[in-house]
Motif scaffolding. Structure first.
Motif, PDB file in Angstrom:
ATOM      1  N   GLY A 329       0.804  -1.229   0.000  1.00 58.37           N
ATOM      2  CA  GLY A 329       0.000   0.000   0.000  1.00 58.37           C
ATOM      3  C   GLY A 329       0.835   1.277   0.000  1.00 58.37           C
ATOM      4  O   GLY A 329       0.284   2.373  -0.034  1.00 58.37           O
ATOM      5  N   GLY A 330       2.149   1.156   0.021  1.00 61.87           N
ATOM      6  CA  GLY A 330       3.012   2.344   0.032  1.00 61.87           C
ATOM      7  C   GLY A 330       3.164   2.943  -1.363  1.00 61.87           C
ATOM      8  O   GLY A 330       2.943   2.259  -2.372  1.00 61.87           O
ATOM      9  N   LEU A 331       3.541   4.237  -1.414  1.00 57.00           N
ATOM     10  CA  LEU A 331       3.823   4.875  -2.706  1.00 57.00           C
ATOM     11  C   LEU A 331       5.147   4.321  -3.210  1.00 57.00           C
ATOM     12  O   LEU A 331       6.168   4.404  -2.508  1.00 57.00           O
ATOM     13  CB  LEU A 331       3.945   6.396  -2.536  1.00 57.00           C
ATOM     14  CG  LEU A 331       2.726   7.143  -1.982  1.00 57.00           C
ATOM     15  CD1 LEU A 331       3.085   8.616  -1.715  1.00 57.00           C
ATOM     16  CD2 LEU A 331       1.551   7.063  -2.959  1.00 57.00           C
ATOM     17  N   ARG A 332       5.146   3.759  -4.397  1.00 61.49           N
ATOM     18  CA  ARG A 332       6.398   3.199  -4.939  1.00 61.49           C
ATOM     19  C   ARG A 332       7.384   4.329  -5.223  1.00 61.49           C
ATOM     20  O   ARG A 332       7.011   5.323  -5.844  1.00 61.49           O
ATOM     21  CB  ARG A 332       6.113   2.460  -6.251  1.00 61.49           C
ATOM     22  CG  ARG A 332       5.362   1.164  -6.107  1.00 61.49           C
ATOM     23  CD  ARG A 332       5.098   0.584  -7.483  1.00 61.49           C
ATOM     24  NE  ARG A 332       6.335   0.116  -8.099  1.00 61.49           N
ATOM     25  CZ  ARG A 332       6.779  -1.123  -8.064  1.00 61.49           C
ATOM     26  NH1 ARG A 332       6.065  -2.052  -7.444  1.00 61.49           N
ATOM     27  NH2 ARG A 332       7.915  -1.456  -8.641  1.00 61.49           N
ATOM     28  N   VAL A 333       8.608   4.172  -4.749  1.00 63.83           N
ATOM     29  CA  VAL A 333       9.635   5.175  -5.086  1.00 63.83           C
ATOM     30  C   VAL A 333      10.837   4.494  -5.714  1.00 63.83           C
ATOM     31  O   VAL A 333      11.141   3.329  -5.423  1.00 63.83           O
ATOM     32  CB  VAL A 333      10.108   5.994  -3.852  1.00 63.83           C
ATOM     33  CG1 VAL A 333       9.029   6.937  -3.360  1.00 63.83           C
ATOM     34  CG2 VAL A 333      10.600   5.097  -2.729  1.00 63.83           C
ATOM     35  N   ASP A 334      11.520   5.250  -6.611  1.00 63.32           N
ATOM     36  CA  ASP A 334      12.720   4.713  -7.258  1.00 63.32           C
ATOM     37  C   ASP A 334      13.969   5.110  -6.445  1.00 63.32           C
ATOM     38  O   ASP A 334      13.844   5.649  -5.338  1.00 63.32           O
ATOM     39  CB  ASP A 334      12.788   5.170  -8.721  1.00 63.32           C
ATOM     40  CG  ASP A 334      12.990   6.685  -8.844  1.00 63.32           C
ATOM     41  OD1 ASP A 334      13.226   7.357  -7.808  1.00 63.32           O
ATOM     42  OD2 ASP A 334      12.920   7.205  -9.968  1.00 63.32           O
ATOM     43  N   ASP A 335      15.131   4.877  -6.999  1.00 62.36           N
ATOM     44  CA  ASP A 335      16.363   5.133  -6.260  1.00 62.36           C
ATOM     45  C   ASP A 335      16.698   6.621  -6.125  1.00 62.36           C
ATOM     46  O   ASP A 335      17.769   6.990  -5.660  1.00 62.36           O
ATOM     47  CB  ASP A 335      17.530   4.355  -6.871  1.00 62.36           C
ATOM     48  CG  ASP A 335      17.734   4.707  -8.333  1.00 62.36           C
ATOM     49  OD1 ASP A 335      16.952   5.511  -8.869  1.00 62.36           O
ATOM     50  OD2 ASP A 335      18.673   4.162  -8.952  1.00 62.36           O
TER      51      ASP A 335
END
Ligand code: FAD
Length: 491
Positions: A329-335
């Motif tokens: 359920g978290g906001l996907r984040v990149d590097d």
């Protein structure tokens, strides 16, 4: 521009450790830029007494401060105390609950997470998250004779140890306690601490704590009602129970009874609601609430503490936007801590790290990672504005966490529970009852993780051995030999 409409170069949402660290980073990189922190709570969380214990291990206290202290230190920060109601990523605008419209060039969402409650509308089920919810827990506990704690993570571990003067039934879904942090061996090491008589104490809090006085208009009551899942206060952190006397109604310590490998099947307020009536000889006593566990047992208690994990606080930001969400359920984040929406970053408990991680790192929703992510998100937003390249920081190379459980110092490193290694690993263990527990995870002869409980003094050496991936096959027999000074050995 309308009076209630404002615009900032950088906007950060959330006054927890991730948001505050992010906004401080941005403000120090751009001392003359307009930076706003929007937060629902009246106080912010700040890192104090930061200490680097080793390359990756860090320790710090957390202080709850009025938001004005942030503005005093960083004059270019405007703090807006209101919850965000909605976000429109197309127009780069946020709407707040108090009717303001806040525009941004770059936004970082650090809205944290809330307890995943077993059920929403049962007044006898409490979650523990922030100062107000601990106060509510403390109040209910003072007249309780038996409570049921459900969950096997850090919060449950700390709670069952801290509570005195009340019988605690602890329902864990695993075969051992503390499965999130340790294996069965470490759990075995810790179990005697639960049985020992624990001192009744309200330890002096190491952190400055500003209490939110109960408002004469009944605001205090509203806050208490908000200790449930929709509350927008910041999560507590290390030493959260310090300063709170967690005592039940009984004179003496009543001990902890662990129910292993079970979950809550049903909650009811009267035994009449049982699907099949209890056998006549059974005596469950008279309690405000009863729980049927999946192991068939029925537990009557004064109330239930639901410590079964958290849900990222994303609700206010999703409607009308196109955020990619992770399975948790978290906001996907990149590097670079970027979400899937342009110019929107996220950090801390609200986000899910979806980059290809280092083989020795994993995300855990912890204080240290909230600080590291908030700081890195700030740096990454700044680098983007300055069109500078930036690489993932070294702190994401090796998972490391230092904490205290049952009064023991606990250090966990890398793949401490052989996560994701399948059968391709070997464990070395050294245990001295009541003193220390040391576990090393080896893969292909190289150290990939460790659990250190007690004053082992091994953290720095083991961290180095994990980071340099030295082949330890020739030293395996000596590695945990207590008669060898391992630090000298690898010097
Ligand atoms: P939070 O601290 O939750 O902050 C979120 C902020 O966002 C808050 O200021 C909130 O008011 C604001 N907000 C939310 N929604 C909105 C909105 N719509 N609009 C505006 N503002 C909003 N970690 C450890 O490492 N060690 C521990 O011992 C430990 N113990 C813990 C004990 C408890 C009881 C709990 C609940 C957590 C514990 N944790 C511990 C976890 C740790 O507290 C969290 O990982 C950390 O606080 C996350 O920080 P954050 O900044 O991401 O979120």
């Amino acid at each position: 521009m309308a009076v209630n409409s404002m615009h900032f170069k950088f906007v950060v949402v959330g006054g927890g450790i991730a948001g505050v660290t992010c906004v401080e980073q941005l403000s120090s990189e751009f001392p003359s830029a307009d930076v706003a922190l929007i937060t629902a709570a009246s106080h912010i969380k700040a890192v104090a007494n930061f200490k680097k214990v080793s390359h990756t291990l860090e320790e710090f206290d957390v202080e709850e401060r009025p938001s004005s202290t942030l503005q005093e230190k960083f004059p270019n920060i405007t703090v807006i105390q209101s919850a965000v109601r909605s976000l429109c990523t197309d127009t780069h605008t946020l709407q707040t609950e108090d009717g303001r419209s806040v525009g941004y060039k770059k936004l970082c969402i650090c809205s944290g997470a809330r307890p995943k409650l077993l059920t929403q509308d049962q007044p006898n089920v409490l979650g523990v998250r922030d100062t107000d919810s601990v106060q509510e827990f403390q109040k209910r506990l003072s007249s309780a004779k038996r409570i049921l704690v459900v969950g096997n993570g850090g919060i449950a571990l700390e709670l069952v140890f801290e509570v005195g003067g009340c019988e605690v039934v602890w329902a864990v879904k695993d075969k051992a306690i503390g499965n999130t942090f340790f294996d069965a061996g470490a759990a075995q090491f810790l179990i005697p601490s639960l049985e020992a008589q624990r001192p009744a104490r309200a330890a002096v809090c190491k952190r400055a704590r500003y209490t939110t006085e109960e408002a004469p208009d009944g605001g205090g009551d509203q806050r208490r009602a908000g200790s449930g899942p929709t509350d927008t206060g910041s999560a507590l952190g290390p030493d959260w129970h310090e300063g709170f006397l967690l005592r039940g109604a009984e004179e003496s310590s009543q001990g902890v009874r662990v129910e292993y490998e079970c979950e809550v099947q049903e909650i009811f307020t009267s035994l009449d609601h049982l699907r099949s009536p209890p056998p006549p000889e059974s005596d469950y006593g008279c309690w405000p609430v009863y729980v049927q566990l999946t192991n068939e047992k029925i537990v009557g208690c004064d109330f239930i503490v639901s410590a079964t994990g958290v849900v990222p606080n994303t609700d206010a930001f999703l409607l009308g936007n196109n955020f990619a969400l992770a399975g948790d359920g978290g906001l996907r984040v990149d590097d670079h801590m970027r979400t899937s929406e342009p110019d929107v970053y996220a950090a801390g408990d609200v986000c899910s790290a979806c980059w290809e991680p280092s083989p020795l790192w994993q995300q855990m929703r912890l204080w240290t990672q909230a600080r590291q992510m908030g700081w890195f998100a700030g740096r990454s937003m700044a680098a983007n504005v300055l069109t500078q390249p930036i690489e993932l920081d070294f702190c994401f190379e090796l998972f490391s966490h230092i904490t205290k459980f049952f009064n023991y110092k606990v250090v966990i490193l890398g793949k401490f529970n052989a996560q994701g290694l399948g059968v391709d690993h070997e464990l070395l263990v050294r245990c001295t009852k009541g003193q220390e527990y040391v576990k090393v995870v080896l893969r292909g002869g190289k150290m990939v993780g460790a659990v250190l409980i007690g004053e082992t003094d091994l953290e720095e050496t083991f961290e180095n051995l994990i980071l340099n991936q030295m082949d330890l096959t020739p030293y395996k027999d000596e590695l945990l030999n207590p008669n060898i000074d391992i630090e000298d050995y690898f010097d």
